[in-house]
Design a protein around this motif. Structure first.
Motif, PDB file in Angstrom:
ATOM      1  N   GLU A  67      77.163  45.813  38.148  1.00  0.00           N
ATOM      2  CA  GLU A  67      78.233  46.229  37.238  1.00  0.00           C
ATOM      3  C   GLU A  67      78.828  45.042  36.497  1.00  0.00           C
ATOM      4  OE1 GLU A  67      79.436  49.010  36.142  1.00  0.00           O
ATOM      5  OE2 GLU A  67      78.055  50.276  37.280  1.00  0.00           O
ATOM      6  N   THR A  68      78.731  43.851  37.078  1.00  0.00           N
ATOM      7  CA  THR A  68      79.296  42.666  36.419  1.00  0.00           C
ATOM      8  C   THR A  68      78.334  42.063  35.394  1.00  0.00           C
ATOM      9  OG1 THR A  68      78.461  41.058  38.048  1.00  0.00           O
ATOM     10  CG2 THR A  68      80.557  42.156  38.539  1.00  0.00           C
ATOM     11  N   GLY A  69      77.104  42.560  35.341  1.00  0.00           N
ATOM     12  CA  GLY A  69      76.128  42.032  34.399  1.00  0.00           C
ATOM     13  C   GLY A  69      76.425  42.459  32.974  1.00  0.00           C
ATOM     14  N   THR A  70      75.909  41.687  32.030  1.00  0.00           N
ATOM     15  CA  THR A  70      76.066  41.972  30.608  1.00  0.00           C
ATOM     16  C   THR A  70      74.702  41.818  29.943  1.00  0.00           C
ATOM     17  OG1 THR A  70      76.467  39.671  29.955  1.00  0.00           O
ATOM     18  CG2 THR A  70      78.389  40.965  30.685  1.00  0.00           C
ATOM     19  N   PRO A  71      74.563  42.259  28.697  1.00  0.00           N
ATOM     20  CA  PRO A  71      73.290  42.033  28.005  1.00  0.00           C
ATOM     21  C   PRO A  71      72.904  40.555  27.939  1.00  0.00           C
ATOM     22  CG  PRO A  71      74.560  43.686  26.847  1.00  0.00           C
ATOM     23  CD  PRO A  71      75.463  43.140  27.919  1.00  0.00           C
ATOM     24  N   ALA A  72      73.889  39.673  27.960  1.00  0.00           N
ATOM     25  CA  ALA A  72      73.593  38.244  27.897  1.00  0.00           C
ATOM     26  C   ALA A  72      73.243  37.642  29.254  1.00  0.00           C
ATOM     27  CB  ALA A  72      74.788  37.495  27.301  1.00  0.00           C
ATOM     28  N   SER A  73      73.699  38.297  30.329  1.00  0.00           N
ATOM     29  CA  SER A  73      73.525  37.706  31.662  1.00  0.00           C
ATOM     30  C   SER A  73      72.741  38.600  32.616  1.00  0.00           C
ATOM     31  CB  SER A  73      74.897  37.417  32.276  1.00  0.00           C
ATOM     32  OG  SER A  73      75.593  38.627  32.557  1.00  0.00           O
ATOM     33  N   TYR A  74      72.036  39.597  32.093  1.00  0.00           N
ATOM     34  CA  TYR A  74      71.454  40.587  32.987  1.00  0.00           C
ATOM     35  C   TYR A  74      70.362  40.018  33.878  1.00  0.00           C
ATOM     36  CZ  TYR A  74      67.316  41.284  29.966  1.00  0.00           C
ATOM     37  OH  TYR A  74      66.158  41.122  29.254  1.00  0.00           O
ATOM     38  N   ARG A  75      69.663  38.980  33.423  1.00  0.00           N
ATOM     39  CA  ARG A  75      68.631  38.394  34.286  1.00  0.00           C
ATOM     40  C   ARG A  75      69.251  37.806  35.553  1.00  0.00           C
ATOM     41  NH1 ARG A  75      67.382  36.518  29.161  1.00  0.00           N
ATOM     42  NH2 ARG A  75      65.548  37.483  28.193  1.00  0.00           N
ATOM     43  N   VAL A  76      70.389  37.155  35.400  1.00  0.00           N
ATOM     44  CA  VAL A  76      71.091  36.597  36.561  1.00  0.00           C
ATOM     45  C   VAL A  76      71.562  37.721  37.476  1.00  0.00           C
ATOM     46  CG1 VAL A  76      73.084  35.240  37.322  1.00  0.00           C
ATOM     47  CG2 VAL A  76      71.806  34.546  35.285  1.00  0.00           C
ATOM     48  N   ALA A  77      72.078  38.791  36.894  1.00  0.00           N
ATOM     49  CA  ALA A  77      72.563  39.916  37.694  1.00  0.00           C
ATOM     50  C   ALA A  77      71.431  40.549  38.492  1.00  0.00           C
ATOM     51  CB  ALA A  77      73.222  40.957  36.796  1.00  0.00           C
ATOM     52  N   LEU A  78      70.274  40.740  37.863  1.00  0.00           N
ATOM     53  CA  LEU A  78      69.128  41.322  38.561  1.00  0.00           C
ATOM     54  C   LEU A  78      68.636  40.407  39.677  1.00  0.00           C
ATOM     55  CD1 LEU A  78      67.108  42.772  35.557  1.00  0.00           C
ATOM     56  CD2 LEU A  78      68.139  44.094  37.406  1.00  0.00           C
ATOM     57  N   ARG A  79      68.581  39.122  39.402  1.00  0.00           N
ATOM     58  CA  ARG A  79      68.117  38.177  40.416  1.00  0.00           C
ATOM     59  C   ARG A  79      69.061  38.161  41.614  1.00  0.00           C
ATOM     60  NH1 ARG A  79      69.374  34.275  43.823  1.00  0.00           N
ATOM     61  NH2 ARG A  79      67.765  32.724  44.165  1.00  0.00           N
ATOM     62  N   GLU A  80      70.371  38.117  41.357  1.00  0.00           N
ATOM     63  CA  GLU A  80      71.332  38.057  42.457  1.00  0.00           C
ATOM     64  C   GLU A  80      71.412  39.375  43.212  1.00  0.00           C
ATOM     65  OE1 GLU A  80      75.019  36.538  40.978  1.00  0.00           O
ATOM     66  OE2 GLU A  80      74.195  34.530  40.623  1.00  0.00           O
ATOM     67  N   ALA A  81      71.216  40.489  42.524  1.00  0.00           N
ATOM     68  CA  ALA A  81      71.204  41.779  43.205  1.00  0.00           C
ATOM     69  C   ALA A  81      69.991  41.895  44.123  1.00  0.00           C
ATOM     70  CB  ALA A  81      71.215  42.914  42.189  1.00  0.00           C
ATOM     71  N   ALA A  82      68.829  41.463  43.640  1.00  0.00           N
ATOM     72  CA  ALA A  82      67.630  41.468  44.480  1.00  0.00           C
ATOM     73  C   ALA A  82      67.791  40.521  45.658  1.00  0.00           C
ATOM     74  CB  ALA A  82      66.407  41.082  43.654  1.00  0.00           C
ATOM     75  N   ALA A  83      68.495  39.410  45.450  1.00  0.00           N
ATOM     76  CA  ALA A  83      68.727  38.455  46.532  1.00  0.00           C
ATOM     77  C   ALA A  83      69.566  39.065  47.647  1.00  0.00           C
ATOM     78  CB  ALA A  83      69.409  37.201  45.981  1.00  0.00           C
ATOM     79  N   LEU A  84      70.446  39.995  47.314  1.00  0.00           N
ATOM     80  CA  LEU A  84      71.234  40.672  48.350  1.00  0.00           C
ATOM     81  C   LEU A  84      70.335  41.442  49.314  1.00  0.00           C
ATOM     82  CD1 LEU A  84      74.202  42.103  46.217  1.00  0.00           C
ATOM     83  CD2 LEU A  84      74.309  40.215  47.867  1.00  0.00           C
ATOM     84  N   VAL A  85      69.282  42.060  48.774  1.00  0.00           N
ATOM     85  CA  VAL A  85      68.354  42.814  49.620  1.00  0.00           C
ATOM     86  C   VAL A  85      67.589  41.859  50.529  1.00  0.00           C
ATOM     87  CG1 VAL A  85      66.503  44.510  49.684  1.00  0.00           C
ATOM     88  CG2 VAL A  85      68.121  44.514  47.770  1.00  0.00           C
ATOM     89  N   LEU A  86      67.068  40.780  49.954  1.00  0.00           N
ATOM     90  CA  LEU A  86      66.317  39.824  50.759  1.00  0.00           C
ATOM     91  C   LEU A  86      67.201  39.209  51.838  1.00  0.00           C
ATOM     92  CD1 LEU A  86      63.641  38.359  51.213  1.00  0.00           C
ATOM     93  CD2 LEU A  86      64.417  36.617  49.586  1.00  0.00           C
ATOM     94  N   ALA A  87      68.421  38.851  51.491  1.00  0.00           N
ATOM     95  CA  ALA A  87      69.335  38.255  52.462  1.00  0.00           C
ATOM     96  C   ALA A  87      69.602  39.200  53.625  1.00  0.00           C
ATOM     97  CB  ALA A  87      70.647  37.871  51.778  1.00  0.00           C
TER      98      ALA A  87
END
Length: 225
Positions: A67-87
């Motif tokens: 929800e905090t992601g934006t069109p400019a930062s969505y790659r970071v949001a996707l990476r950090e969201a996926a990292a939550l699953v791995l963690a």
């Protein structure tokens, strides 16, 4: 102090290892954990529920990050969201390894695990569609679907390599995999001269995944079809 929930999970997995999933009953789990049946069913809906992490809680944390992601930062949001699953899985350590053995041998558990991963993929897809729509471009639905599938596939490759004991540094491999699937010219409509999204089989070594993605991205746009 160990909670009653933790004691029940530990007891269940110990019994599954000793005598198998199908042969283990709820009564045996509560007896070993030293709790009542009512305590068990307040925490878990079934014996199967003991095996899996709290996916509802994890999905809520993933959704909050996306929800905090934006069109400019969505790659970071996707990476950090996926990292939550791995963690989540890495933090479980031996519990995650025991679950992996169970899901390999009990089809119903494997089906549930797949359903959980599809739930994460749905979250990624819904947010990616919103971001990509704001960026503009053709085939937003298709690109959002492929982007979400790429992120989940890359995550699963790294997770399964760790579960199989094939890597001692899953975070390094995760960073490499995410860098490849979230590369700027693999981002869908944001790429002005064409789009590359690569979805790879999730049981390949991560080195092959990264090499294949990079090789695909290096081709001229006319050859990426």
């Amino acid at each position: 102090m160990t909670s009653s929930r933790e004691r029940m999970v530990e007891a269940a997995f110990a019994l599954f290892d000793e005598q198998g999933y199908d042969a283990t009953t709820v009564e045996e789990i509560v007896e070993r954990a030293g709790v009542s049946r009512s305590t068990f069913f307040r925490a878990f809906g079934s014996k199967e529920d003991v095996i899996f992490p709290r996916h509802d809680d994890l999905q809520a944390r993933i959704a909050a990050r996306l929800e905090t992601g934006t069109p400019a930062s969505y790659r970071v949001a996707l990476r950090e969201a996926a990292a939550l699953v791995l963690a989540q899985y890495l933090d479980e350590d031996q519990l995650a390894l025991s679950r992996y053995r169970l899901t390999r041998s009990v089809p119903a558990l494997r089906d549930r695990e797949i359903a959980s991963m599809l739930g994460y993929q749905r979250l990624f897809r819904e947010h990616a569609r919103r971001w990509l729509a704001e960026l503009g471009g053709p085939d937003v639905d298709l690109h959002a679907e492929l982007l979400a599938a790429s992120v989940v596939t890359a995550h699963n490759v790294v997770l399964r390599r760790w579960l199989r004991g094939e890597t001692a540094d899953p975070w390094h491999e995760f960073d490499d995999a995410m860098a490849s699937v979230l590369a700027p010219d693999a981002s869908g409509p944001a790429a002005q001269q064409g789009t590359t999204v690569v979805v790879l089989q999730d049981d390949r070594p991560v080195e092959e995944v990264v090499a294949s993605v990079r090789e695909a991205l290096s081709r001229p746009a006319s050859r990426r079809r």
